[in-house]
Design a protein around this motif. Structure first.
Motif, PDB file in Angstrom:
ATOM      1  N   LEU A  10       0.817  -1.220   0.000  1.00 52.97           N
ATOM      2  CA  LEU A  10       0.000   0.000   0.000  1.00 52.97           C
ATOM      3  C   LEU A  10       0.850   1.269   0.000  1.00 52.97           C
ATOM      4  CD1 LEU A  10      -3.038  -0.702   2.359  1.00 52.97           C
ATOM      5  CD2 LEU A  10      -3.076  -0.277  -0.095  1.00 52.97           C
ATOM      6  N   ASP A  11       1.889   1.296   0.831  1.00 47.22           N
ATOM      7  CA  ASP A  11       2.724   2.501   0.903  1.00 47.22           C
ATOM      8  C   ASP A  11       3.381   2.798  -0.440  1.00 47.22           C
ATOM      9  OD1 ASP A  11       2.124   2.910   3.571  1.00 47.22           O
ATOM     10  OD2 ASP A  11       3.922   1.889   4.306  1.00 47.22           O
ATOM     11  N   GLN A  12       3.913   1.765  -1.063  1.00 50.34           N
ATOM     12  CA  GLN A  12       4.587   1.955  -2.343  1.00 50.34           C
ATOM     13  C   GLN A  12       3.596   2.367  -3.430  1.00 50.34           C
ATOM     14  OE1 GLN A  12       7.084  -1.305  -3.493  1.00 50.34           O
ATOM     15  NE2 GLN A  12       7.844  -0.247  -5.307  1.00 50.34           N
ATOM     16  N   VAL A  13       2.450   1.714  -3.474  1.00 51.38           N
ATOM     17  CA  VAL A  13       1.435   2.060  -4.475  1.00 51.38           C
ATOM     18  C   VAL A  13       0.928   3.481  -4.237  1.00 51.38           C
ATOM     19  CG1 VAL A  13      -0.911   1.529  -5.268  1.00 51.38           C
ATOM     20  CG2 VAL A  13       0.781  -0.299  -5.045  1.00 51.38           C
ATOM     21  N   GLU A  14       0.750   3.848  -2.980  1.00 52.05           N
ATOM     22  CA  GLU A  14       0.312   5.214  -2.683  1.00 52.05           C
ATOM     23  C   GLU A  14       1.326   6.231  -3.209  1.00 52.05           C
ATOM     24  OE1 GLU A  14      -1.332   7.874   1.041  1.00 52.05           O
ATOM     25  OE2 GLU A  14       0.119   6.294   1.472  1.00 52.05           O
ATOM     26  N   ALA A  15       2.594   5.984  -2.966  1.00 54.80           N
ATOM     27  CA  ALA A  15       3.643   6.895  -3.450  1.00 54.80           C
ATOM     28  C   ALA A  15       3.649   6.947  -4.978  1.00 54.80           C
ATOM     29  CB  ALA A  15       5.004   6.451  -2.927  1.00 54.80           C
ATOM     30  N   GLU A  16       3.447   5.810  -5.599  1.00 54.87           N
ATOM     31  CA  GLU A  16       3.481   5.761  -7.060  1.00 54.87           C
ATOM     32  C   GLU A  16       2.276   6.449  -7.693  1.00 54.87           C
ATOM     33  OE1 GLU A  16       4.149   1.640  -8.030  1.00 54.87           O
ATOM     34  OE2 GLU A  16       6.248   1.756  -7.415  1.00 54.87           O
ATOM     35  N   VAL A  17       1.093   6.308  -7.098  1.00 58.52           N
ATOM     36  CA  VAL A  17      -0.061   6.999  -7.686  1.00 58.52           C
ATOM     37  C   VAL A  17       0.026   8.504  -7.436  1.00 58.52           C
ATOM     38  CG1 VAL A  17      -1.594   4.995  -7.718  1.00 58.52           C
ATOM     39  CG2 VAL A  17      -1.664   6.551  -5.769  1.00 58.52           C
ATOM     40  N   ARG A  18       0.682   8.899  -6.344  1.00 64.60           N
ATOM     41  CA  ARG A  18       0.932  10.337  -6.141  1.00 64.60           C
ATOM     42  C   ARG A  18       1.852  10.867  -7.240  1.00 64.60           C
ATOM     43  NH1 ARG A  18      -0.981  12.627  -1.547  1.00 64.60           N
ATOM     44  NH2 ARG A  18      -1.411  11.245   0.197  1.00 64.60           N
ATOM     45  N   LEU A  19       2.891  10.097  -7.544  1.00 64.75           N
ATOM     46  CA  LEU A  19       3.810  10.483  -8.617  1.00 64.75           C
ATOM     47  C   LEU A  19       3.079  10.515  -9.959  1.00 64.75           C
ATOM     48  CD1 LEU A  19       6.640  11.133  -9.680  1.00 64.75           C
ATOM     49  CD2 LEU A  19       7.052   8.666  -9.811  1.00 64.75           C
ATOM     50  N   LEU A  20       2.268   9.510 -10.213  1.00 64.04           N
ATOM     51  CA  LEU A  20       1.471   9.474 -11.442  1.00 64.04           C
ATOM     52  C   LEU A  20       0.601  10.722 -11.545  1.00 64.04           C
ATOM     53  CD1 LEU A  20       0.323   7.981 -13.955  1.00 64.04           C
ATOM     54  CD2 LEU A  20      -1.283   6.847 -12.393  1.00 64.04           C
ATOM     55  N   ASP A  21      -0.038  11.080 -10.451  1.00 59.97           N
ATOM     56  CA  ASP A  21      -0.894  12.268 -10.422  1.00 59.97           C
ATOM     57  C   ASP A  21      -0.079  13.527 -10.722  1.00 59.97           C
ATOM     58  OD1 ASP A  21      -3.454  13.436 -10.065  1.00 59.97           O
ATOM     59  OD2 ASP A  21      -2.944  13.999  -8.014  1.00 59.97           O
ATOM     60  N   SER A  81       7.263   5.546 -19.618  1.00 53.28           N
ATOM     61  CA  SER A  81       7.104   6.617 -18.635  1.00 53.28           C
ATOM     62  C   SER A  81       7.056   6.112 -17.202  1.00 53.28           C
ATOM     63  CB  SER A  81       5.827   7.408 -18.923  1.00 53.28           C
ATOM     64  OG  SER A  81       5.857   7.960 -20.211  1.00 53.28           O
ATOM     65  N   PHE A  82       6.410   4.971 -17.000  1.00 51.33           N
ATOM     66  CA  PHE A  82       6.156   4.506 -15.635  1.00 51.33           C
ATOM     67  C   PHE A  82       6.651   3.084 -15.380  1.00 51.33           C
ATOM     68  CE2 PHE A  82       2.738   7.487 -16.843  1.00 51.33           C
ATOM     69  CZ  PHE A  82       3.058   8.520 -15.977  1.00 51.33           C
ATOM     70  N   GLY A  83       7.510   2.590 -16.238  1.00 53.86           N
ATOM     71  CA  GLY A  83       7.986   1.212 -16.142  1.00 53.86           C
ATOM     72  C   GLY A  83       8.724   0.874 -14.869  1.00 53.86           C
ATOM     73  N   ASP A  84       9.237   1.885 -14.168  1.00 51.03           N
ATOM     74  CA  ASP A  84       9.959   1.606 -12.924  1.00 51.03           C
ATOM     75  C   ASP A  84       9.027   1.493 -11.717  1.00 51.03           C
ATOM     76  OD1 ASP A  84       9.356   4.300 -13.150  1.00 51.03           O
ATOM     77  OD2 ASP A  84      11.149   4.970 -12.080  1.00 51.03           O
ATOM     78  N   MET A  85       7.735   1.665 -11.937  1.00 52.29           N
ATOM     79  CA  MET A  85       6.761   1.497 -10.856  1.00 52.29           C
ATOM     80  C   MET A  85       6.481   0.007 -10.657  1.00 52.29           C
ATOM     81  SD  MET A  85       4.002   4.539 -11.424  1.00 52.29           S
ATOM     82  CE  MET A  85       4.460   6.241 -11.218  1.00 52.29           C
ATOM     83  N   ALA A 139       4.722  -3.572 -10.595  1.00 52.30           N
ATOM     84  CA  ALA A 139       4.024  -4.251 -11.689  1.00 52.30           C
ATOM     85  C   ALA A 139       2.516  -4.031 -11.617  1.00 52.30           C
ATOM     86  CB  ALA A 139       4.341  -5.742 -11.664  1.00 52.30           C
ATOM     87  N   ILE A 140       1.950  -4.004 -10.411  1.00 49.97           N
ATOM     88  CA  ILE A 140       0.490  -3.865 -10.344  1.00 49.97           C
ATOM     89  C   ILE A 140       0.029  -2.487 -10.799  1.00 49.97           C
ATOM     90  CG2 ILE A 140       0.080  -5.691  -8.651  1.00 49.97           C
ATOM     91  CD1 ILE A 140      -0.167  -3.562  -6.485  1.00 49.97           C
ATOM     92  N   VAL A 141       0.823  -1.459 -10.563  1.00 47.57           N
ATOM     93  CA  VAL A 141       0.452  -0.119 -11.035  1.00 47.57           C
ATOM     94  C   VAL A 141       0.573  -0.063 -12.556  1.00 47.57           C
ATOM     95  CG1 VAL A 141       1.064   2.332 -11.019  1.00 47.57           C
ATOM     96  CG2 VAL A 141       1.031   1.052  -8.874  1.00 47.57           C
ATOM     97  N   VAL A 142       1.696  -0.514 -13.072  1.00 52.10           N
ATOM     98  CA  VAL A 142       1.908  -0.497 -14.526  1.00 52.10           C
ATOM     99  C   VAL A 142       0.858  -1.358 -15.220  1.00 52.10           C
ATOM    100  CG1 VAL A 142       3.501  -1.090 -16.394  1.00 52.10           C
ATOM    101  CG2 VAL A 142       4.371  -0.005 -14.314  1.00 52.10           C
ATOM    102  N   ASN A 143       0.613  -2.545 -14.689  1.00 45.79           N
ATOM    103  CA  ASN A 143      -0.372  -3.434 -15.312  1.00 45.79           C
ATOM    104  C   ASN A 143      -1.780  -2.853 -15.264  1.00 45.79           C
ATOM    105  OD1 ASN A 143       1.571  -5.282 -16.042  1.00 45.79           O
ATOM    106  ND2 ASN A 143       1.272  -6.568 -14.229  1.00 45.79           N
ATOM    107  N   THR A 144      -2.110  -2.148 -14.196  1.00 41.34           N
ATOM    108  CA  THR A 144      -3.420  -1.491 -14.128  1.00 41.34           C
ATOM    109  C   THR A 144      -3.543  -0.468 -15.247  1.00 41.34           C
ATOM    110  OG1 THR A 144      -3.577  -1.817 -11.735  1.00 41.34           O
ATOM    111  CG2 THR A 144      -4.960  -0.089 -12.692  1.00 41.34           C
TER     112      THR A 144
END
Length: 177
Positions: free
Chosen positions: A23-34, A64-68, A70-75
């Motif tokens: 959750l923490d990592q995904v939260e940080a990644e979606v903030r970056l995506l935003d 652009s987001f390949g370093d995120m 896998a679940i974020v990129v795959n979504t």
């Protein structure tokens, strides 16, 4: 944009992140995506451009987001594959809402006539957090129209204790007396 579709993808991403303990990592990644989507409107233009093929969009997202995770990129890739690229814009907000709800956190805005100190902001967060039964994360917005007092907005709830509102209430009471 279809909010209910974006919410479905956000829920799926949230559920996977919770199951995987990321959750923490995904939260940080979606903030970056935003942040990236806000900073580069051209990217959203590409994502919503029907002339750009799904394979080109998929490659763009991977680049652009390949370093995120896998679940974020795959979504993101599944959204493109299902012709839901326009909903990518709303995904970060809904994922953060789900994570915050899960953690008992609510985000909001406190409006004041002048900038609040860190201590004052924490005090407001504590007082209103207790009222709502959540941990609050408030952003202070200065509005020169506010003569004094505070206006706190969390979700669809607004607590307005500004002088202007108090004067308006007093005026109504005097007129109705």
């Amino acid at each position: 944009m279809n909010a209910s579709l974006a919410k479905r993808y956000a829920k799926a991403l949230f559920d996977l992140a919770r199951e995987q303990g990321t959750l923490d990592q995904v939260e940080a990644e979606v903030r970056l995506l935003d942040e990236v989507l806000h900073a580069t409107p051209e990217l959203m233009d590409l994502l919503t451009n029907p002339a750009v093929s799904d394979s080109e969009l998929a490659q763009l997202l991977k680049d652009s987001f390949g370093d995120m995770t896998a679940i974020v990129v795959n979504t993101l890739l599944v959204m493109v594959e299902n012709d839901r690229a326009a909903e990518v814009r709303a995904l970060p907000r809904y994922v953060r809402e789900l994570i915050n709800d899960y953690r008992g956190i609510a985000e909001g805005i406190v409006t004041s006539a002048y900038p609040l100190s860190a201590t004052d902001l924490k005090d407001v967060e504590l007082v209103f957090g207790q009222k709502l039964g959540k941990t609050l994360q408030l952003k202070n917005v200065v509005d020169e129209e506010v003569i004094g007092g505070l206006r706190v907005q969390v979700g669809y709830t607004t607590y307005d204790d500004t002088i202007e509102t108090k004067l308006t209430r007093l005026e109504r009471e005097l007129l109705n007396a």
